[in-house]
Design an enzyme around this catalytic site. Structure first.
Site, short mmCIF file in Angstrom:
data_model
loop_
_atom_site.label_atom_id
_atom_site.label_comp_id
_atom_site.label_asym_id
_atom_site.label_seq_id
_atom_site.Cartn_x
_atom_site.Cartn_y
_atom_site.Cartn_z
N CYS A 68 -6.32 10.09 3.69
CA CYS A 68 -5.58 9.65 4.89
C CYS A 68 -6.51 9.93 6.25
CB CYS A 68 -4.20 10.31 5.08
SG CYS A 68 -3.03 9.65 6.23
N HIS B 110 -0.74 10.59 0.17
CA HIS B 110 -1.36 11.87 0.86
C HIS B 110 -0.72 13.12 0.32
CE1 HIS B 110 2.26 11.89 4.07
NE2 HIS B 110 2.53 12.36 2.94
#
Lengths: 388, 243
Positions: B97, B196
Site C-alpha cells: 500500500c 494490506h
C-alpha cells in the site's frame, strides 16, 4: 410543510412500542428514524432549551456517559441515550422519550460528532480518546480528527474537557478557548508517532509528547489527575465534568463494560473489545482462569481483521485459551504466532462446554451484543469493577 | 544473507504500521525459526538511518502525512542508498500500500500534489476517484494457489508497460489501473501489493517466497493454523467472486 414536532414524537413512540412488541430490540433507533423522517430538524428542535452534554471518543463512550449520568442524577433528573444508540436516530429517540429532562448526557459516534455539535448546541463536551478503529468504516484516525478540529473551531462557546495525553485531542482542541486539558502522565499512543497537526515526528522522550516543529503539546495542562487504566481515566474525566454541576463526585466506582452471563457450568464475564486499544487494555488486566476470544468481522466490528496484529497476546500464554467467532481462524493463527496454545471452537456453546467456573470472554462488538442479548443465556447484570 | 541471523527490517513501523503491518515481520520470523533458521526483527525508526545489512525489508501501510514523513526521512538519512545497497547484496523486500507507493517514481500527497518517491520500482501512483475497500483476490502462474487480502486505499498505481504484476485480480480492485486489472508488482526480489496489513498471514506461500529468495532453499513446513486460515480465506474469496 412539515408535521408538528409533537405529532412526529407520537409517531416515534408508536413505532418504538411496535418494535418492542415484536421483540426487535429497544426501539430507540426505529423511533428516532420515524421522527427524523417526519421532522429532519428534530435533533435541533428537541435540544432547544435543554442543557446538553456530549461524550465522544473511540473507546469508553457508553460506560462513561452512563457514569456521568449517574453522577449528575445525584443533583438533577438526567436524560440520555442509555442504550448506546449514538447516531442521530438514537439521540433523537432519547431526546423525544424524556422531554421533561432538561439536563441530557448524550454519547456520540466519532463520525457523527461534527454534525452533533452544529445541531445540538451542547454546553459541554467530554472527549475521551481517539485511536484507530474499524479502518474500513471510519477512515483513518487523522481524517476523523480533522473533522473534529473544524467542528470544534466553529464552536468556541462550548466547554470542553479532554484527556491531554492523547495528542489527537490536543490537536482537535488546540485553538479552542474553553478547553480543560487534563494531564494523566505520559502514555504512548499507537497512532501518534507523527504529529496530528503537521506530520513531523513527535518527540516522546519528555514528560509528554511534543512536536518540535509546530509545538503541539506545549500548551500547559489545566491540572493533573491520576488514572492508570482507561477506566480510571474516564471516571476522573466524568467527575471533572460533574463538578461543574455541583456534584461532589467521590462515591462512584470506575465502570467497565462487563456483563455476566451464565452458560452451563460456566460463569462468563463478557467484555467488549473492539479495537487495538481496548484489546490491549483488556489483556493487561486479565483475571486468572480460562479465556475465550470471540472475533467477528461484520460491519461494526471492522470488516478488516488486520488490527489483530497490532496487539501483543503473550499474556494469554499462562491461560487456557479457546477461540471462536466468525473469524476464529484469523484470531487463532494470530495468537499461534505469539506462542499461545489454544483450541478452536465452532461456537461459544462448544467453547463453554469444556469449562466450569469463572471464564473471561473477550468479544468483538457483534459477538458481544449476540452473547449478552440474544443468545438465550441468562444475563445477570452489568457488573462493576472495583477500584484497584 | 548475513552469516549468523536472518535480519528482517520493519521500516518505519511508527509511520507505516497502520494496518497491523508488524504482523508480517512476526510471521517471517515464525516461519524461519520453524525451519531452524534463526531470525530477528530489526525496527528501523524514521529518526535514524536505515540499516543496509538487512535480509528482508518490510514497508507497510500508512496515512498520507505518515507516508510523506517516511519518504522524507528516507531522503534525509540516505535510505535510498541503504536500500539500493541491500537489494544489490541480495535482500528481498515486501512493500504494501503506502509502502509500495513510496518505492515508485511518484505518488499523490494529501492535497493531490505530486510527491517524489524513491524510484526503485517501475511504477507510479496517482489519485483514484474513490476509496477502494474490501476483499482482494489474485492469481498468477508464480504461485500454485490464489492470493487473498483486504485492500483499503485511494491511490491508483500504474505499472510501467513491461513490469510484471503480482497477480491478476479475480476479486476486488488491486492497483486500480483501468487498463490492467492486476494487483501489485513482482520485481526481482521485491514484492508489492495492496493486500494490506499482514498479507503474509493469509498467504503463507508469499512468506515462503520471500524466505526462499534470500535463503535459497527452505525445508518443507506445514503450519496447520496458517493453512487453515489461508484455505478458508481462499474459499471465501472464490465464493465472493462467483456471486
Amino acid at each position: 410543510m412539515s408535521v408538528p414536532l409533537s405529532i412526529a414524537m407520537a409517531a416515534g413512540r408508536a413505532a418504538a412500542a411496535a418494535s418492542r412488541a415484536f421483540r426487535r430490540g429497544e426501539g430507540a433507533t426505529v423511533s428516532g428514524r420515524v421522527i427524523l423522517a417526519l421532522r429532519p430538524d428534530a435533533l435541533a428542535q428537541l435540544s432547544r432549551g435543554r442543557r446538553i452534554i456530549l461524550v465522544s471518543g473511540t473507546n469508553g463512550k457508553t460506560s462513561t456517559a452512563e457514569l456521568l449520568r449517574e453522577l449528575l442524577e445525584t443533583v438533577a433528573q438526567v436524560g440520555g441515550n442509555r442504550t448506546g444508540a449514538n447516531l442521530d436516530t438514537g439521540m433523537v429517540a432519547a431526546l423525544a422519550k424524556e422531554p421533561q429532562h432538561k439536563l441530557v448526557v448524550l454519547e456520540v459516534d466519532e463520525m457523527y460528532l461534527p454534525r452533533a455539535l452544529d445541531e445540538l448546541k451542547p454546553e459541554r463536551m467530554l472527549l475521551l480518546n481517539l485511536s484507530r478503529d474499524q479502518l474500513h468504516r471510519t477512515s483513518e484516525v487523522r481524517m476523523v480528527a480533522a473533522g473534529w478540529r473544524a467542528a470544534i473551531d466553529r464552536h468556541p462557546e462550548i466547554d470542553i474537557v479532554i484527556d491531554y495525553e492523547d495528542p489527537f485531542l490536543a490537536y482537535v482542541t488546540r485553538n479552542h478557548p474553553r478547553t480543560t486539558r487534563v494531564g494523566f502522565g505520559k502514555r504512548l499512543h499507537l497512532d501518534a508517532a507523527s504529529c496530528p497537526e503537521c506530520g513531523s515526528l513527535l518527540d516522546w522522550s519528555g514528560t509528554r509528547y511534543r512536536c518540535a516543529k509546530c509545538e503541539l503539546g506545549l500548551l500547559p495542562q489545566s491540572f493533573a489527575a491520576i488514572g492508570a487504566s482507561a477506566i480510571e481515566r474516564n471516571l476522573e474525566l466524568a467527575c471533572i465534568v460533574a463538578r461543574h454541576y455541583g456534584v461532589a463526585a467521590d462515591s462512584v466506582q470506575p465502570r467497565d463494560r462487563v456483563v455476566t452471563v451464565i452458560s452451563g457450568q460456566a460463569t462468563l464475564q463478557v467484555r467488549l473489545v473492539k479495537n487495538p486499544a481496548s484489546w490491549i487494555e483488556a489483556l493487561s488486566a486479565l483475571p486468572d482462569g480460562p479465556v475465550i476470544l470471540v472475533v467477528n468481522a461484520r460491519g461494526v466490528d471492522g470488516l478488516d481483521t488486520s488490527w489483530l496484529w497490532d496487539v501483543d497476546y503473550s499474556t494469554l500464554r499462562s491461560h487456557e485459551v479457546l477461540v471462536t467467532g466468525e473469524r476464529r481462524l484469523d484470531a487463532a493463527y494470530r495468537i499461534h504466532v505469539d506462542g499461545v496454545r489454544h483450541r478452536v471452537c465452532e461456537n461459544l456453546a462448544d467453547a463453554t462446554s469444556f469449562l466450569t467456573g469463572s471464564v473471561t470472554v473477550l468479544a468483538s462488538y457483534t459477538a458481544f451484543i449476540a452473547i449478552t442479548a440474544n443468545s438465550g443465556h441468562k444475563v445477570l447484570k452489568d457488573s462493576k469493577v472495583t477500584r484497584r | 544473507m548475513n552469516e549468523s541471523k536472518l535480519r528482517i527490517v520493519a521500516v518505519h513501523q511508527e509511520l507505516l504500521g497502520t494496518y497491523g503491518d508488524i504482523g508480517n515481520a512476526a510471521i517471517l520470523v515464525h516461519r524461519a525459526r520453524a525451519r531452524g533458521v534463526s531470525a530477528e526483527i530489526v525496527l528501523a525508526r524514521s529518526d535514524a538511518p536505515l540499516p543496509s545489512s538487512g535480509d528482508i525489508y518490510l514497508f507497510g501501510g500508512g496515512e498520507d502525512s505518515a507516508q510523506i514523513a517516511s519518504v522524507t526521512s528516507l531522503r534525509v538519512y540516505g535510505g535510498e542508498l541503504s536500500l539500493t545497497t541491500a537489494l544489490s547484496n541480495g535482500a528481498a523486500l515486501l512493500a504494501i500500500c503506502a509502502g509500495l507507493q513510496i518505492l515508485g517514481e511518484y505518488f499523490p500527497g494529501s492535497g493531490g500534489e505530486r510527491v517524489e518517491g524513491l524510484n526503485l520500482l517501475p511504477l507510479h501512483t496517482i489519485s483514484g476517484k474513490r476509496r477502494l475497500v474490501g476483499e482482494l483476490g489474485t492469481r498468477s502462474d508464480r504461485f500454485s494457489v490464489s492470493l487473498t487480502g483486504f485492500e483499503n486505499h485511494r491511490g491508483c498505481t500504474v505499472l510501467d508497460e513491461d513490469a510484471e504484476a503480482l497477480g491478476e485480480v479475480f476479486l476486488g480492485i488491486g492497483n486500480g489501473d483501468e487498463a490492467r486489472h492486476v494487483d501489485g508488482i513482482i520485481f526481482g526480489k521485491t514484492i508489492g501489493t495492496y493486500m494490506h496489513g499482514p498479507a503474509l498471514a493469509r498467504n503463507p506461500e508469499l512468506a515462503d517466497h520471500l524466505l526462499v529468495s534470500v535463503l535459497g532453499v527452505l525445508a518443507p513446513y506445514e503450519d496447520l493454523p496458517a493453512t487453515a486460515l489461508a484455505t478458508e480465506r481462499r474459499r471465501v474469496a472464490n465464493a465472493l467472486a462467483s456471486r
